[in-house]
Design a protein around this motif. Structure first.
Motif, PDB file in Angstrom:
ATOM      1  N   MET A   1      38.011  39.000  36.161  1.00 29.99           N
ATOM      2  CA  MET A   1      36.628  38.852  35.753  1.00 29.99           C
ATOM      3  C   MET A   1      35.836  40.101  36.080  1.00 29.99           C
ATOM      4  N   ASN A   2      34.656  40.169  35.558  1.00 28.93           N
ATOM      5  CA  ASN A   2      33.838  41.358  35.703  1.00 28.93           C
ATOM      6  C   ASN A   2      32.380  40.926  35.769  1.00 28.93           C
TER       7      ASN A   2
ATOM      8  N   THR B   1      47.440  34.534  33.927  1.00 31.33           N
ATOM      9  CA  THR B   1      47.679  35.163  35.221  1.00 31.33           C
ATOM     10  C   THR B   1      46.872  34.500  36.334  1.00 31.33           C
ATOM     11  N   HIS B   2      45.689  33.994  35.989  1.00 26.60           N
ATOM     12  CA  HIS B   2      44.848  33.243  36.927  1.00 26.60           C
ATOM     13  C   HIS B   2      43.776  32.528  36.122  1.00 26.60           C
ATOM     14  N   PHE B   3      42.952  31.725  36.785  1.00 18.98           N
ATOM     15  CA  PHE B   3      42.123  30.762  36.052  1.00 18.98           C
ATOM     16  C   PHE B   3      40.817  31.331  35.504  1.00 18.98           C
ATOM     17  N   HIS B   4      40.490  32.582  35.756  1.00 15.60           N
ATOM     18  CA  HIS B   4      39.184  33.101  35.339  1.00 15.60           C
ATOM     19  C   HIS B   4      39.029  33.063  33.812  1.00 15.60           C
ATOM     20  N   PRO B   5      37.772  32.842  33.354  1.00 17.34           N
ATOM     21  CA  PRO B   5      37.548  32.526  31.935  1.00 17.34           C
ATOM     22  C   PRO B   5      38.070  33.549  30.926  1.00 17.34           C
ATOM     23  N   GLU B   6      37.990  34.855  31.234  1.00 22.51           N
ATOM     24  CA  GLU B   6      38.458  35.800  30.207  1.00 22.51           C
ATOM     25  C   GLU B   6      39.980  35.835  30.120  1.00 22.51           C
ATOM     26  N   HIS B   7      40.648  35.273  31.096  1.00 20.82           N
ATOM     27  CA  HIS B   7      42.109  35.227  31.083  1.00 20.82           C
ATOM     28  C   HIS B   7      42.638  33.907  30.523  1.00 20.82           C
ATOM     29  N   ALA B   8      41.944  32.811  30.826  1.00 16.20           N
ATOM     30  CA  ALA B   8      42.510  31.482  30.521  1.00 16.20           C
ATOM     31  C   ALA B   8      41.692  30.629  29.560  1.00 16.20           C
TER      32      ALA B   8
ATOM     33  N   GLY C   1      45.216  35.887  46.669  1.00 14.92           N
ATOM     34  CA  GLY C   1      44.842  37.298  46.617  1.00 14.92           C
ATOM     35  C   GLY C   1      43.481  37.403  45.964  1.00 14.92           C
ATOM     36  N   HIS C   2      43.472  37.785  44.686  1.00 13.25           N
ATOM     37  CA  HIS C   2      42.226  37.811  43.897  1.00 13.25           C
ATOM     38  C   HIS C   2      41.677  36.396  43.725  1.00 13.25           C
ATOM     39  N   THR C   3      42.582  35.415  43.569  1.00 10.38           N
ATOM     40  CA  THR C   3      42.226  33.988  43.596  1.00 10.38           C
ATOM     41  C   THR C   3      43.298  33.273  44.417  1.00 10.38           C
TER      42      THR C   3
ATOM     43  N   GLY D   1      47.635  40.552  36.075  1.00  9.00           N
ATOM     44  CA  GLY D   1      46.320  39.912  36.138  1.00  9.00           C
ATOM     45  C   GLY D   1      45.378  40.770  36.965  1.00  9.00           C
ATOM     46  N   ASP D   2      44.362  40.163  37.546  1.00  5.54           N
ATOM     47  CA  ASP D   2      43.327  40.943  38.232  1.00  5.54           C
ATOM     48  C   ASP D   2      43.696  41.360  39.651  1.00  5.54           C
ATOM     49  N   LEU D   3      44.957  41.156  40.030  1.00  3.21           N
ATOM     50  CA  LEU D   3      45.421  41.750  41.282  1.00  3.21           C
ATOM     51  C   LEU D   3      45.380  43.266  41.197  1.00  3.21           C
TER      52      LEU D   3
HETATM   53 ZN   LIG Z   1      39.764  37.528  37.572  1.00  2.00          ZN
END
Ligand SMILES: [Zn+2]
Length: 298
Positions: free
Chosen positions: A1-2, A79-86, A164-166, A183-185
């Motif tokens: 995320m950003n 890669t993780h649950f953040h909106p732009e990824h999932a 980590g990041h999440t 992912g965002d790691l």
């Molecule tokens: Zn993220």
């Protein structure tokens, strides 16, 4: 995320390029809240890694995946649950089998709705992407441990890393190509993204994230696809590891002295910007310092 993007987070499918045979990446083109997306094929099946944010982005990703697959079975993972990824996974329902690790499924369940609402508050372009058609994704398959996904002549490893990041990060390994989707790691030319939003979300851990990066950087991956930013080699992982280390050390050294948290933040921010003048995401330094202050002595 950003953070607080002004641009529409549109995925540009036309920019897709091959890293290896049957291994595509759709680059983020430097647009905030657009992830790097992977499409990985074997003889029998094709795996999509991350969806982009919202319905129309994910529809384009799905269309590209179907074109690439030409009848092969489709899988999706995130890669993780953040909106732009999932939060485009709903588009894949009935078209692909959506697989995630257990901790990520829990993140979706516990925090997904809150993140949907938070992101809708980021302004018009993001809110439009996350309209009423978008809900919290529901995985078809939830696995424990490392999941070996046989695509036919190519086995991909879906490897949860631990917090980590999440809480629910996982990396995707394509061993025959030496490729890793982080992912965002990991990001390139970017300060580490700490989703530290007390009291709502304090699951990011700088200490555990550093331990994850130490392992990933030592694992011999040759092609690294970060969550955001340019695809690169193993140096991408080493750079993130070194950056998390410097962030922890510079924060903790000051925490050991009598400095207040605002003073620590100001000093560390100035120091890191001086060291990395071209990196994006300066707004995340403060959150990283806050997270590490909370972890200091814990
Ligand atoms: Zn993220």
């Amino acid at each position: 995320m950003n953070h607080a993007p002004l641009r529409d987070p549109v995925v540009h499918i036309a920019g897709a390029r091959a890293l290896a045979p049957d291994l595509l990446v759709v680059p983020d083109r430097g647009i905030p809240l657009v992830p790097n997306i992977g499409i990985i094929g074997g003889t029998q099946a094709v795996l999509v890694v991350d969806t982009g944010m919202g319905t129309s982005n994910a529809e384009e990703v799905l269309a590209l995946a179907r074109e690439v697959a030409r009848g092969r079975r489709l899988y999706l993972t995130t890669t993780h649950f953040h909106p732009e990824h999932a939060f485009g996974a709903h588009v894949f329902a009935g078209q692909a089998t959506y697989l995630v690790n257990r901790a990520q499924a829990q993140d979706l369940q516990v925090k997904g709705q809150g993140y949907l609402e938070m992101f809708r508050g980021f302004g018009v372009p993001v809110a439009d992407r996350l309209d009423g058609a978008v809900g919290v994704p529901t995985p078809d398959v939830v696995y424990d441990g490392v999941h070996e996904l046989d695509l036919g002549g190519r086995t991909v490893l879906l490897r949860p890393t631990g917090q980590g990041h999440t809480k629910g990060d996982q990396v995707i390994e394509v061993p025959d190509a030496g490729a890793l989707f982080t992912g965002d790691l990991a990001e390139t030319a970017h300060f580490a993204i700490f989703p530290w939003f007390p009291p709502h979300d304090t699951d990011v851990s700088g200490v555990r994230w550093l331990a994850v990066m130490e392992q990933l950087a030592a694992a011999g991956h040759t092609t690294v696809v970060p969550g955001h930013g340019e695809v690169g080699g193993p140096q991408v992982l080493a750079d993130v590891r070194d950056h998390l280390r410097e962030l922890r050390e510079e924060t903790w050294r000051r925490r050991d002295s009598a400095l207040s948290e605002p003073e620590i933040t100001a000093e560390v921010r100035a120091l890191l910007i001086e060291r990395h003048p071209l990196w994006a995401g300066r707004e995340w330094i403060e959150k990283g310092v806050s997270c590490l202050c909370a972890e200091h002595g814990a």
